[in-house]
Structures are given as structure tokens and as C-alpha cells.
Enzyme design. Structure first.
Site, PDB file in Angstrom:
ATOM      1  N   HIS A  13       0.707  -1.134  -0.021  1.00 15.26           N
ATOM      2  CA  HIS A  13       0.018  -0.187  -0.007  1.00 15.26           C
ATOM      3  C   HIS A  13       0.947   1.011  -0.184  1.00 15.26           C
ATOM      4  O   HIS A  13       1.562   1.456   1.065  1.00 15.26           O
ATOM      5  CB  HIS A  13      -0.930   0.131   1.128  1.00 15.26           C
ATOM      6  CG  HIS A  13      -1.924   1.155   1.314  1.00 15.26           C
ATOM      7  ND1 HIS A  13      -3.114   1.051   1.701  1.00 15.26           N
ATOM      8  CD2 HIS A  13      -1.708   2.420   1.124  1.00 15.26           C
ATOM      9  CE1 HIS A  13      -3.878   2.161   1.500  1.00 15.26           C
ATOM     10  NE2 HIS A  13      -3.194   3.197   1.130  1.00 15.26           N
ATOM     11  N   HIS A  15       1.846   5.468  -1.573  1.00 16.19           N
ATOM     12  CA  HIS A  15       1.198   6.652  -2.366  1.00 16.19           C
ATOM     13  C   HIS A  15       2.634   7.180  -3.006  1.00 16.19           C
ATOM     14  O   HIS A  15       3.437   7.650  -2.248  1.00 16.19           O
ATOM     15  CB  HIS A  15       0.610   7.421  -1.633  1.00 16.19           C
ATOM     16  CG  HIS A  15      -0.544   7.131  -1.054  1.00 16.19           C
ATOM     17  ND1 HIS A  15      -1.726   7.398  -1.679  1.00 16.19           N
ATOM     18  CD2 HIS A  15      -1.191   6.340   0.205  1.00 16.19           C
ATOM     19  CE1 HIS A  15      -2.824   6.651  -0.911  1.00 16.19           C
ATOM     20  NE2 HIS A  15      -2.255   6.233   0.138  1.00 16.19           N
ATOM     21  N   HIS A 136     -10.535   0.882   1.559  1.00 16.04           N
ATOM     22  CA  HIS A 136     -10.350   1.875   2.505  1.00 16.04           C
ATOM     23  C   HIS A 136     -11.476   1.618   3.536  1.00 16.04           C
ATOM     24  O   HIS A 136     -12.675   2.192   3.215  1.00 16.04           O
ATOM     25  CB  HIS A 136     -10.231   3.340   2.033  1.00 16.04           C
ATOM     26  CG  HIS A 136      -9.824   4.335   2.989  1.00 16.04           C
ATOM     27  ND1 HIS A 136      -8.801   4.908   3.188  1.00 16.04           N
ATOM     28  CD2 HIS A 136     -10.692   4.729   4.271  1.00 16.04           C
ATOM     29  CE1 HIS A 136      -9.024   5.762   3.962  1.00 16.04           C
ATOM     30  NE2 HIS A 136     -10.049   5.715   4.918  1.00 16.04           N
ATOM     31  N   HIS A 174      -4.719  -0.861   5.589  1.00 14.13           N
ATOM     32  CA  HIS A 174      -4.359  -0.145   6.727  1.00 14.13           C
ATOM     33  C   HIS A 174      -5.274  -0.611   7.940  1.00 14.13           C
ATOM     34  O   HIS A 174      -5.998   0.408   8.439  1.00 14.13           O
ATOM     35  CB  HIS A 174      -4.233   1.396   6.554  1.00 14.13           C
ATOM     36  CG  HIS A 174      -5.427   1.905   5.642  1.00 14.13           C
ATOM     37  ND1 HIS A 174      -6.658   1.860   5.828  1.00 14.13           N
ATOM     38  CD2 HIS A 174      -5.107   2.827   4.625  1.00 14.13           C
ATOM     39  CE1 HIS A 174      -7.199   2.517   4.757  1.00 14.13           C
ATOM     40  NE2 HIS A 174      -6.287   3.275   4.075  1.00 14.13           N
ATOM     41  N   ASP A 247       1.321   2.462   3.651  1.00 13.49           N
ATOM     42  CA  ASP A 247       0.195   3.714   3.427  1.00 13.49           C
ATOM     43  C   ASP A 247       1.380   4.939   3.501  1.00 13.49           C
ATOM     44  O   ASP A 247       0.801   5.947   3.990  1.00 13.49           O
ATOM     45  CB  ASP A 247      -0.823   3.735   4.315  1.00 13.49           C
ATOM     46  CG  ASP A 247      -1.975   4.711   4.072  1.00 13.49           C
ATOM     47  OD1 ASP A 247      -1.781   5.089   2.828  1.00 13.49           O
ATOM     48  OD2 ASP A 247      -2.674   5.214   4.785  1.00 13.49           O
TER      49      ASP A 247
END
Length: 345
Positions: A13, A15, A136, A174, A247
């Protein structure tokens, strides 16, 4: 123990953003991680297979010279997503998963799903072809307390969805609560959970005690200490249903340090040092490889990486920068609030 060698880890996960920010942060991941599930919540989001291919090309172009890294692409689920396009992307090998953002749940999620019934044709196709859904796991209805959003999501959205589509493979990303851990453990099949580095280390006091600390603010927000301990127990247990998804989410400091600061914590640069510290505290260094390198690939149907990394315990603390400079601006690095002695050799 002074050193530990494990298979090269993956981040399930991540970004990376785009443009100058992408170029500024990608090296912190590719230095230690072989693969990562890339989040699609850009502006505009990565909605189609063509979008995913274009984004993947930009990621590969931004990689530091000589680094080997495989971005695993996801599609941003909308109420208009085409089941045929999703299947085409999956069968081509380009698309690894589809991401469900409840509308308004986190950064750049305003285009997410409001009515699950409208997304059902895509979800039914995914269940049929075995393509995972990454969720999510929070509701966004204003009457639900922000600290209860994960539990309410499980009860009102996730469990009904899994009962309707028992063959749908779901990654609860998460996970932040003991409720999420217990729900995954209680399921017979087709659900797993990623756990972040920072949720193993901070609880909600880190954000609120002694003044508001925006660089510990993330979504899902950190919860009570009892939930943090449940996450640590799951991560260090060796249970194949739990694996690392950092995350890691960079924002430039001006967007964090303002009246309405962005949610996100940047951990890519020091995650492996932090994890080794946590697993050592829990007398579970022998379980670190499972959490960081083995359980995720098994869940996504991939082979573990062949190459390895070695973590060495130094006699003096390892130094990480307080901030990294990117072409988009400065990004504050996660401070675990304790000295780190483990270093990737």
C-alpha cells in the site's frame, strides 16, 4: 541478534503521487522494496486500464538509474467503472487490484463510491475472475465518530458485501482497530489485512497530547493504545493474513501545517528500521520476513522475491533526515519518537 537477512520486502500500500513529488520520493521505496501496490487517488484518478498504463510509465521513468522496482497498478473504483475494462487490465497483467474509496474518506477520494449497488457489476466480475478488491475501510457519514468509522464500515459495508459475494477476495488496507484484526481472523477465507508502519508505533495521543501535531495525522486516524497493541500482536504473529502496507503518503509541509491539514505520514525512507525496532521489542525478529516479504506475495498470488536485504543493529543511532526535499517542496519524515539502531546494510 546483531543482524538479520530476509527476502527483499514489498510494500502492499503505497502513495507515490505524480510529477515532481513522484520523482522526489520514488527512490526511498525502490532502495529497499522490490514491488509496491500503487494507490490510484491522483488528480484525476487512475480509473481505466489506459490510465494505469500511463501512470506506470511515469513511475518507471522516474526511477533512479540502476534501481529495480515493479509498480503493481490499481484502478480507482467508481460507480461508472467498466467491468470489461477491469477484466482486460487484469488479464493483461497490468492491473493487480481495484481500490474502493468510500467518497470523502481520505485524500482525493471525492470521486469514490457513494452507492455500493452501482459498483456491484464490477465487483461481481472481480469475484468471478479472482481480482482482489482493496478497501479503505471507513464509512464517511457525518454522524459516525471518526474513531468508530472502521468498525461501522465492517458491520454495515464490508460484511454485507462479503456475504453477498463470498468469492470476492478483499484486502482490508491499513487496519487500525482490534475490531478489524478480529474480523479478519474470524473469516474462513478471502480476506486479509495490511498494516502500516506508523500504526504499529503511534496511538492517538501522538496527534493530540501537548498540542496538535499534524505530521502524525493520517487517515484512518490512529486509535487507542489497545488497538495499537492488537495491531502489533497481529503483525508479529506470523499469521499469513497480515502483511506490510506502509500507506506512506507524502504531502508538502505547507499542506500539512495549516488550518485544514492533509492526512498522510511519510515512512518509506525509514520503514525497515522502524519495523526491525518493533519486532525486536516484541521478541519476534524471526517473524519480520513473513510480515514484510512473504505474506503479501502469497496473498496476491506472486512468488516472494529471490534477492535479500540485511538489517544490521548499529551501536549508535541511525540518522535519518527530518525532511526530504522534493521538486514539489519539503516533506517531513516520520519520527517514531525513539532512536533507531537497525539499518539496512
Amino acid at each position: 541478534m546483531r543482524s538479520i537477512t530476509i527476502r527483499r520486502p514489498d510494500d502492499w500500500h503505497l502513495h507515490l503521487r505524480d510529477g515532481a513529488m513522484l520523482e522526489g520520493v520514488i527512490g526511498d521505496t525502490s532502495r529497499h522494496f522490490a514491488r509496491a501496490i500503487i494507490m490510484p487517488n491522483l488528480v484525476p484518478p487512475v480509473v481505466t486500464t489506459a490510465d494505469a498504463k500511463a501512470y506506470r510509465d511515469r513511475i518507471m521513468a522516474a526511477l533512479p538509474k540502476g534501481d529495480r522496482f515493479e509498480p503493481l497498478m490499481t484502478l480507482y473504483l467508481t460507480e461508472d467503472t467498466s467491468p470489461d475494462d477491469v477484466e482486460e487490465g487484469a488479464r493483461s497483467g497490468l492491473v493487480t487490484a481495484v481500490k474502493l474509496y468510500p467518497a470523502g474518506a481520505t485524500t482525493n477520494s471525492h470521486g469514490g463510491v457513494r452507492d455500493m449497488a452501482k459498483a456491484m457489476p464490477v465487483l461481481e466480475r472481480m469475484a468471478k475472475i479472482g481480482l482482489p478488491l482493496c478497501v479503505h475501510g471507513e464509512v464517511t457519514t457525518p454522524e459516525v465518530d471518526i474513531f468508530d468509522r472502521e468498525k461501522v464500515f465492517i458491520d454495515t459495508v464490508l460484511d454485507p458485501l462479503r456475504r453477498r459475494l463470498p468469492d470476492l477476495k478483499v484486502t482490508m488496507e491499513h487496519v487500525t482497530t482490534s475490531d478489524g484484526i478480529d474480523y479478519i481472523r474470524s473469516a474462513e477465507r478471502n480476506i486479509a489485512g495490511s498494516i502500516t508502519t506508523h500504526h504499529l508505533i503511534i496511538n492517538r495521543n501522538a496527534i493530540l497530547v501537548g498540542g496538535i501535531k499534524p505530521h502524525y495525522y493520517c487517515l484512518p486516524v490512529a486509535k487507542r493504545e489497545s488497538h495499537r497493541l492488537a495491531l502489533r500482536a497481529a503483525a508479529t504473529s506470523g499469521d499469513r493474513r497480515f502483511f506490510l502496507g506502509t500507506d506512506s503518503a507524502p504531502h508538502v509541509d505547507p499542506l500539512k501545517e495549516c488550518a485544514c491539514g492533509c492526512a498522510g505520514i511519510y515512512t518509506s525512507i525509514n520503514t525497515m528500521s522502524c519495523l526491525a525496532h518493533v519486532f525486536e521489542q516484541e521478541n519476534a525478529l524471526d517473524k519480520l520476513e513473513a510480515f514484510a516479504s512473504l505474506n503479501g506475495p502469497a496473498w496476491y498470488g506472486l512468488a516472494p522475491n529471490e534477492d535479500t536485504i540485511t538489517l544490521v543493529r548499529r551501536d549508535t543511532p541511525v540518522s535519518y533526515p527530518a525532511k526530504i526535499e522534493t521538486g514539489a517542496g519539503p516533506v517531513t519524515v516520520f519520527d517514531p519518537m525513539f532512536d533507531l539502531f537497525w539499518d539496512v546494510n
